[in-house]
Design a protein around this motif. Structure first.
Motif, PDB file in Angstrom:
ATOM      1  N   THR A  99       0.816  -1.208   0.000  1.00 25.73           N
ATOM      2  CA  THR A  99       0.000   0.000   0.000  1.00 25.73           C
ATOM      3  C   THR A  99       0.852   1.261   0.000  1.00 25.73           C
ATOM      4  O   THR A  99       1.935   1.290   0.568  1.00 25.73           O
ATOM      5  N   LEU A 100       0.340   2.309  -0.649  1.00 23.28           N
ATOM      6  CA  LEU A 100       0.968   3.628  -0.636  1.00 23.28           C
ATOM      7  C   LEU A 100      -0.032   4.594  -0.007  1.00 23.28           C
ATOM      8  O   LEU A 100      -1.157   4.736  -0.489  1.00 23.28           O
ATOM      9  N   LEU A 101       0.350   5.228   1.100  1.00 23.75           N
ATOM     10  CA  LEU A 101      -0.519   6.154   1.827  1.00 23.75           C
ATOM     11  C   LEU A 101      -0.032   7.587   1.639  1.00 23.75           C
ATOM     12  O   LEU A 101       1.167   7.850   1.702  1.00 23.75           O
ATOM     13  N   THR A 102      -0.972   8.511   1.427  1.00 25.22           N
ATOM     14  CA  THR A 102      -0.636   9.933   1.303  1.00 25.22           C
ATOM     15  C   THR A 102      -1.405  10.701   2.371  1.00 25.22           C
ATOM     16  O   THR A 102      -2.640  10.685   2.385  1.00 25.22           O
ATOM     17  N   PHE A 103      -0.656  11.356   3.268  1.00 28.94           N
ATOM     18  CA  PHE A 103      -1.246  12.193   4.319  1.00 28.94           C
ATOM     19  C   PHE A 103      -1.018  13.658   3.971  1.00 28.94           C
ATOM     20  O   PHE A 103       0.082  14.043   3.562  1.00 28.94           O
ATOM     21  N   ASP A 144      -2.290  18.644   6.971  1.00 27.63           N
ATOM     22  CA  ASP A 144      -3.187  18.791   8.120  1.00 27.63           C
ATOM     23  C   ASP A 144      -3.373  17.465   8.851  1.00 27.63           C
ATOM     24  O   ASP A 144      -4.134  17.379   9.808  1.00 27.63           O
ATOM     25  N   GLY A 145      -2.681  16.410   8.384  1.00 28.21           N
ATOM     26  CA  GLY A 145      -2.765  15.105   9.020  1.00 28.21           C
ATOM     27  C   GLY A 145      -3.876  14.214   8.508  1.00 28.21           C
ATOM     28  O   GLY A 145      -4.051  13.094   8.975  1.00 28.21           O
ATOM     29  N   VAL A 146      -4.625  14.675   7.519  1.00 33.04           N
ATOM     30  CA  VAL A 146      -5.727  13.893   6.965  1.00 33.04           C
ATOM     31  C   VAL A 146      -5.194  12.914   5.914  1.00 33.04           C
ATOM     32  O   VAL A 146      -4.334  13.271   5.105  1.00 33.04           O
ATOM     33  N   LEU A 147      -5.702  11.686   5.926  1.00 31.94           N
ATOM     34  CA  LEU A 147      -5.339  10.703   4.916  1.00 31.94           C
ATOM     35  C   LEU A 147      -5.998  11.111   3.601  1.00 31.94           C
ATOM     36  O   LEU A 147      -7.218  11.111   3.477  1.00 31.94           O
ATOM     37  N   LEU A 148      -5.178  11.481   2.606  1.00 35.44           N
ATOM     38  CA  LEU A 148      -5.698  11.951   1.327  1.00 35.44           C
ATOM     39  C   LEU A 148      -5.897  10.826   0.317  1.00 35.44           C
ATOM     40  O   LEU A 148      -6.784  10.894  -0.524  1.00 35.44           O
ATOM     41  N   ASN A 149      -5.033   9.814   0.375  1.00 30.02           N
ATOM     42  CA  ASN A 149      -5.156   8.713  -0.572  1.00 30.02           C
ATOM     43  C   ASN A 149      -4.613   7.424   0.029  1.00 30.02           C
ATOM     44  O   ASN A 149      -3.687   7.440   0.828  1.00 30.02           O
ATOM     45  N   HIS A 150      -5.215   6.340  -0.398  1.00 35.51           N
ATOM     46  CA  HIS A 150      -4.888   4.996   0.076  1.00 35.51           C
ATOM     47  C   HIS A 150      -4.879   4.103  -1.158  1.00 35.51           C
ATOM     48  O   HIS A 150      -5.934   3.713  -1.648  1.00 35.51           O
ATOM     49  N   HIS A 151      -3.698   3.871  -1.716  1.00 36.01           N
ATOM     50  CA  HIS A 151      -3.570   3.088  -2.950  1.00 36.01           C
ATOM     51  C   HIS A 151      -2.983   1.719  -2.652  1.00 36.01           C
ATOM     52  O   HIS A 151      -1.914   1.619  -2.061  1.00 36.01           O
ATOM     53  N   ARG A 152      -3.692   0.673  -3.063  1.00 30.03           N
ATOM     54  CA  ARG A 152      -3.197  -0.697  -2.931  1.00 30.03           C
ATOM     55  C   ARG A 152      -2.659  -1.149  -4.281  1.00 30.03           C
ATOM     56  O   ARG A 152      -3.320  -0.953  -5.314  1.00 30.03           O
ATOM     57  N   GLY A 182       0.758   8.371  -6.883  1.00 27.11           N
ATOM     58  CA  GLY A 182       1.863   7.430  -6.832  1.00 27.11           C
ATOM     59  C   GLY A 182       1.492   6.050  -7.337  1.00 27.11           C
ATOM     60  O   GLY A 182       0.322   5.663  -7.336  1.00 27.11           O
ATOM     61  N   LEU A 183       2.522   5.357  -7.757  1.00 31.57           N
ATOM     62  CA  LEU A 183       2.397   3.968  -8.169  1.00 31.57           C
ATOM     63  C   LEU A 183       3.434   3.158  -7.415  1.00 31.57           C
ATOM     64  O   LEU A 183       4.419   3.705  -6.911  1.00 31.57           O
ATOM     65  N   ILE A 184       3.225   1.857  -7.362  1.00 33.38           N
ATOM     66  CA  ILE A 184       4.107   0.976  -6.609  1.00 33.38           C
ATOM     67  C   ILE A 184       4.831   0.046  -7.585  1.00 33.38           C
ATOM     68  O   ILE A 184       4.192  -0.703  -8.331  1.00 33.38           O
ATOM     69  N   CYS A 185       6.144   0.108  -7.570  1.00 31.46           N
ATOM     70  CA  CYS A 185       7.027  -0.807  -8.274  1.00 31.46           C
ATOM     71  C   CYS A 185       6.633  -1.016  -9.735  1.00 31.46           C
ATOM     72  O   CYS A 185       6.634  -0.081 -10.520  1.00 31.46           O
ATOM     73  N   TRP A 186       6.269  -2.221 -10.115  1.00 30.04           N
ATOM     74  CA  TRP A 186       6.015  -2.549 -11.514  1.00 30.04           C
ATOM     75  C   TRP A 186       4.745  -1.929 -12.067  1.00 30.04           C
ATOM     76  O   TRP A 186       4.461  -2.048 -13.260  1.00 30.04           O
ATOM     77  N   GLU A 187       3.953  -1.245 -11.253  1.00 30.22           N
ATOM     78  CA  GLU A 187       2.796  -0.518 -11.787  1.00 30.22           C
ATOM     79  C   GLU A 187       3.251   0.563 -12.767  1.00 30.22           C
ATOM     80  O   GLU A 187       2.480   0.974 -13.632  1.00 30.22           O
ATOM     81  N   HIS A 188       4.501   1.006 -12.656  1.00 24.99           N
ATOM     82  CA  HIS A 188       5.013   2.020 -13.568  1.00 24.99           C
ATOM     83  C   HIS A 188       5.078   1.522 -15.008  1.00 24.99           C
ATOM     84  O   HIS A 188       5.185   2.313 -15.940  1.00 24.99           O
ATOM     85  N   TRP A 189       5.028   0.210 -15.199  1.00 23.49           N
ATOM     86  CA  TRP A 189       5.039  -0.374 -16.539  1.00 23.49           C
ATOM     87  C   TRP A 189       3.631  -0.593 -17.074  1.00 23.49           C
ATOM     88  O   TRP A 189       3.454  -1.101 -18.180  1.00 23.49           O
TER      89      TRP A 189
END
Length: 134
Positions: A33-37, A40-48, A80-87
């Motif tokens: 998972t990639l988390l973006t806060f 202001d401390g709020v979770l903006l995105n939660h990407h699996r 954001g993307l995680i590892c091989w998602e860039h392909w």
């Protein structure tokens, strides 16, 4: 704890995590998972991660694509993307279409192939920006 740190220091925080679902649908599943806060401390995105790669499939589950989007904070839209998602051309296109300015790369090791993927992604961004300006 991470949300509080982002809010206390007024920074946007993007971090990779191993997420475990403890209850409900997917109980017991692990996700890359990639988390973006926000600052202001709020979770903006939660990407699996969409599809675990190679032997990762033994451990991690498949994501649902719900986090494939740019989120707007202070002065830019980031995604954001995680590892091989860039392909994955369609995953990249979704982020381009959602207005992404800054790309976060969740990559465990930086091999030459990841460098090539990063340069390719940056070139797409440069060309997109150039076309919009002209």
């Amino acid at each position: 704890m991470l949300a509080k740190a982002a809010g206390d220091h007024k920074v946007v925080l993007v971090i990779g995590a191993n997420e475990r679902v403890d209850e409900g649908p997917g109980n017991g599943t692990l996700y890359n998972t990639l988390l973006t806060f926000g600052s202001d401390g709020v979770l903006l995105n939660h990407h699996r991660k969409l599809i675990p790669t190679y032997t990762e499939r033994i451990v991690w589950g498949q994501g649902d694509g719900g986090g494939l989007k740019a989120v707007i904070h202070q002065w830019a839209a980031s995604a954001g993307l995680i590892c091989w998602e860039h392909w994955m051309p369609l995953a990249r296109q979704v982020l381009h279409d959602s207005g992404e300015h800054i790309t976060h790369r969740g990559v465990a090791t930086v091999h030459e192939m990841h460098q090539i993927a990063s340069r390719h992604y940056a070139l797409k961004e440069d060309v997109s920006c150039w076309r919009q300006v002209t």
